[in-house]
Design a protein around this motif. Structure first.
Motif, PDB file in Angstrom:
ATOM      1  N   VAL A 454     -78.514  75.257  73.230  1.00 61.49           N
ATOM      2  CA  VAL A 454     -77.630  75.172  72.063  1.00 61.49           C
ATOM      3  C   VAL A 454     -76.662  73.998  72.225  1.00 61.49           C
ATOM      4  O   VAL A 454     -76.373  73.269  71.265  1.00 61.49           O
ATOM      5  N   GLU A 455     -76.178  73.817  73.451  1.00 60.59           N
ATOM      6  CA  GLU A 455     -75.255  72.699  73.708  1.00 60.59           C
ATOM      7  C   GLU A 455     -75.912  71.355  73.410  1.00 60.59           C
ATOM      8  O   GLU A 455     -75.283  70.448  72.844  1.00 60.59           O
ATOM      9  N   ARG A 456     -77.164  71.221  73.782  1.00 57.62           N
ATOM     10  CA  ARG A 456     -77.857  69.956  73.525  1.00 57.62           C
ATOM     11  C   ARG A 456     -77.914  69.651  72.038  1.00 57.62           C
ATOM     12  O   ARG A 456     -77.749  68.514  71.619  1.00 57.62           O
ATOM     13  N   VAL A 457     -78.150  70.679  71.245  1.00 53.22           N
ATOM     14  CA  VAL A 457     -78.205  70.482  69.794  1.00 53.22           C
ATOM     15  C   VAL A 457     -76.834  70.099  69.248  1.00 53.22           C
ATOM     16  O   VAL A 457     -76.683  69.113  68.517  1.00 53.22           O
ATOM     17  N   LEU A 458     -75.814  70.868  69.604  1.00 55.16           N
ATOM     18  CA  LEU A 458     -74.470  70.607  69.066  1.00 55.16           C
ATOM     19  C   LEU A 458     -73.949  69.247  69.511  1.00 55.16           C
ATOM     20  O   LEU A 458     -73.279  68.548  68.734  1.00 55.16           O
ATOM     21  N   ASN A 459     -74.254  68.853  70.730  1.00 60.39           N
ATOM     22  CA  ASN A 459     -73.787  67.556  71.215  1.00 60.39           C
ATOM     23  C   ASN A 459     -74.478  66.386  70.528  1.00 60.39           C
ATOM     24  O   ASN A 459     -74.052  65.239  70.654  1.00 60.39           O
ATOM     25  N   GLY A 460     -75.523  66.674  69.787  1.00 64.06           N
ATOM     26  CA  GLY A 460     -76.177  65.635  69.010  1.00 64.06           C
ATOM     27  C   GLY A 460     -75.546  65.400  67.654  1.00 64.06           C
ATOM     28  O   GLY A 460     -75.903  64.441  66.949  1.00 64.06           O
ATOM     29  N   ALA A 465     -67.750  65.398  70.195  1.00 61.49           N
ATOM     30  CA  ALA A 465     -67.644  64.672  71.461  1.00 61.49           C
ATOM     31  C   ALA A 465     -68.278  65.475  72.583  1.00 61.49           C
ATOM     32  O   ALA A 465     -68.971  64.929  73.437  1.00 61.49           O
ATOM     33  N   GLU A 466     -68.039  66.768  72.589  1.00 61.22           N
ATOM     34  CA  GLU A 466     -68.628  67.650  73.597  1.00 61.22           C
ATOM     35  C   GLU A 466     -68.551  69.078  73.096  1.00 61.22           C
ATOM     36  O   GLU A 466     -67.572  69.474  72.455  1.00 61.22           O
ATOM     37  N   ALA A 467     -69.601  69.845  73.383  1.00 62.52           N
ATOM     38  CA  ALA A 467     -69.626  71.258  73.012  1.00 62.52           C
ATOM     39  C   ALA A 467     -70.027  72.085  74.219  1.00 62.52           C
ATOM     40  O   ALA A 467     -70.869  71.673  75.022  1.00 62.52           O
ATOM     41  N   VAL A 468     -69.415  73.228  74.348  1.00 61.08           N
ATOM     42  CA  VAL A 468     -69.743  74.171  75.417  1.00 61.08           C
ATOM     43  C   VAL A 468     -70.068  75.508  74.772  1.00 61.08           C
ATOM     44  O   VAL A 468     -69.346  75.969  73.871  1.00 61.08           O
ATOM     45  N   VAL A 469     -71.142  76.125  75.236  1.00 60.65           N
ATOM     46  CA  VAL A 469     -71.608  77.388  74.663  1.00 60.65           C
ATOM     47  C   VAL A 469     -71.616  78.453  75.743  1.00 60.65           C
ATOM     48  O   VAL A 469     -72.057  78.216  76.872  1.00 60.65           O
ATOM     49  N   ALA A 470     -71.117  79.626  75.393  1.00 61.59           N
ATOM     50  CA  ALA A 470     -71.097  80.759  76.315  1.00 61.59           C
ATOM     51  C   ALA A 470     -71.124  82.040  75.501  1.00 61.59           C
ATOM     52  O   ALA A 470     -71.090  82.016  74.262  1.00 61.59           O
TER      53      ALA A 470
END
Length: 545
Positions: A454-460, A465-470
């Protein structure tokens, strides 16, 4: 007992383990799926499969399977073929699976709810030669990959290619191959902490070990012969195909393919089809108990409910017992096994949060980082391996490995021990309690979500600038997906950004993977390696998006 005391074959360049299953033989039941389907006619007019379109008796199933095998041979399906399948649960999907196994090809179920890029990644990973799928899936993938080389065959409705092939084919295949029950037969997709798809390869032997081990293990409950069984798990998920139709057919029972996954729809199917045993998620059980519109639901035919994916707390267990009159069965397994490895027994409640005891066809040990067994009650990694003595000695082998990923296979096995990545403890009676996961996987209502994916998608997204998923805890689903977003523009936030991010993620991910809770941050708490600290994020007061 240590890891080094249990040995198994080396890993080949294709990612599969070498030298498995050369000595131990199946002590009970059918050795392979070919043996299973050869005996279908013995149950004659008994109902075998039920779906929204109707019922097939064992005799009718045997006829349709023979015709399907002949028809799929005409498409070039046989040894060396890799058949991806993506369709709703139904009788035809089960028949296609059995036919592919009979023909010695490799089956790879692809979840129909995945986004096109996710499905294409799985098809590419297994190097699919054929695609059996709903027309809508075929159309989407054709639009996304105009130069695809696999051969399409629609399935899932009366006008499909598969239905036509079965109707026109002769009732016997041509020269069935001699299938090695220890050869690659079916794939269950899974992911690690990277979120990249991994193809866990299983043989007919590993699948039938689970089926026979449970049916001949004196476990009672859902493992009694002749039951009407069901579950709402997609049959494109390998453990769903094994746990449901294969167990039903191997035990002379009936499998019901549901076309609903909501709690009300599942209850309706149970009543209409007289389902006696079902596997479902904790979310379904909670909905039956707490949703006002389901307060008057009765399930008179139901005798066993097995719940996996997450433990059921004692308060829910007691409310369920008071209302329906029997205990919930806890269940634990992973795709690499390929199914359940431990469960509680229906006649008594396990200790709170326990998933029960190991099934009799395998051995479970709780090991430390050096591979030595920890003391009862101590936490270590849950590992599974073959029994050392008794009728099941040396039979269990878990998956053959991750296809085209030898390093991942080596990391998952130590000798014959399957390392689950789950941290657990075991009491003196053998009751197992899962206490956490080394992996960061989020378990949302029974569905696995991998933060890195999910982070890879949001960071695109151009505004991120940066997203962290948990994960964040949720009373109904157990866990939900949450995203903390650092925008590129200092004060870019609000409902517009959230809407943009949700739409962006929905176009690239399955809906259940899209974050449900969003937060905006000025920066992340970081460790000495400059990596975001997810545990601290959960406790921070952040501005909701």
């Amino acid at each position: 007992m240590t890891m080094t005391q249990v040995q198994a074959g080396a890993v080949g360049p294709d990612g599969l383990r070498i030298g498995l299953g050369t000595s131990a033989t199946m002590p009970f039941g059918h050795a392979g799926i070919g043996d299973l389907v050869a005996n279908l006619t013995l149950s004659g007019d008994r109902a075998a499969l039920v779906d929204a379109a109707g019922t097939l008796t064992y005799a009718q199933l045997a006829d349709r399977l023979a015709r399907a095998s002949r028809g799929l041979q005409g498409l070039g399906i046989g040894p060396g073929a890799v058949v991806a399948a993506s369709a709703a649960n139904g009788n035809d999907l089960i028949i296609a699976f059995l036919a592919v196994q009979r023909l010695g090809a490799l089956w790879a179920g692809v979840n129909r709810f995945l986004a096109s890029p996710e499905q294409l990644a799985q098809l590419d990973l297994v190097r699919a030669t054929h695609l059996l799928a709903e027309p809508s899936v075929i159309e989407r993938l054709a639009a996304a990959r105009a130069d695809a080389t696999w051969r399409n065959c629609s399935i899932g409705d009366p006008d499909s290619d598969f239905a036509r092939i079965v109707a026109q084919a002769a009732p016997a295949p041509i020269g069935l191959p001699q299938v090695d029950v220890h050869a690659p037969a079916a794939i269950g997709f899974t992911s690690g902490t990277t979120g990249d798809p991994k193809a866990a390869v299983h043989s007919q032997h590993t699948m039938m070990t689970f089926v026979n081990g449970c049916l001949h293990g004196d476990l009672g409950g859902q493992w009694r012969p002749g039951l009407v069984r069901s579950h709402p798990i997609p049959l494109t998920i390998l453990n769903g195909m094994i746990y449901g139709p294969m167990v039903a057919l191997a035990s002379g029972g009936t499998f019901v393919s549901m076309d609903r996954t909501d709690a009300a729809g599942i209850a309706d199917w149970i009543v209409r089809a007289g389902v006696q045993t079902i596997n479902c998620t904790p979310t379904t059980v909670r909905d039956w108990l707490v949703k006002p519109e389901l307060a008057n639901v009765t399930l008179p035919s139901l005798e066993v409910v097995a719940v996996g994916a997450a433990p059921i707390e004692d308060t829910i267990r007691q409310v369920f017992l008071d209302r329906f009159g029997f205990e919930i069965v806890a269940d634990y397994g992973i795709s690499e096994s390929p199914c359940s490895m431990a469960s509680s027994r229906p006649e008594h409640r396990p200790p709170e949060n326990s998933v029960g005891q190991a099934h009799p066809f395998l051995r479970i040990a709780i090991l430390d980082d050096e591979g030595a067994s920890v003391a009862n009650g101590e936490v270590g990694e849950l590992c599974a391996g073959p029994c050392e003595d008794g009728p099941w000695a040396g039979v269990y082998s878990a998956m053959l490995g991750y296809l085209h990923a030898p390093a991942a296979t080596r990391a998952t096995f130590h000798g014959a021990w399957l390392r689950t990545g789950d941290m657990a403890r075991m009491d003196e009676a053998g009751n197992i309690t899962i206490v956490g996961r080394r992996k960061e996987m989020i378990l949302r209502g029974g569905a696995n979500v991998y933060p890195a994916e999910v982070e890879r998608v949001l960071n695109g997204h151009p505004a991120v600038a940066e997203a962290v998923v948990a994960s964040l805890p949720d009373a109904r689903l157990g866990e939900v997906v949450a995203a903390w977003v650092l925008p590129k523009a200092k004060h870019e936030g609000g409902t517009r950004l959230r809407a943009d991010l949700q739409a962006y993620a929905l176009a690239r991910l399955a809906k259940y993977k899209v974050p449900e809770r969003w937060f905006i941050v000025d920066d992340f708490p970081r460790n000495s390696m400059n990596k975001p600290q997810k545990e601290r994020l959960r406790s921070l007061a952040c501005e909701p998006l």
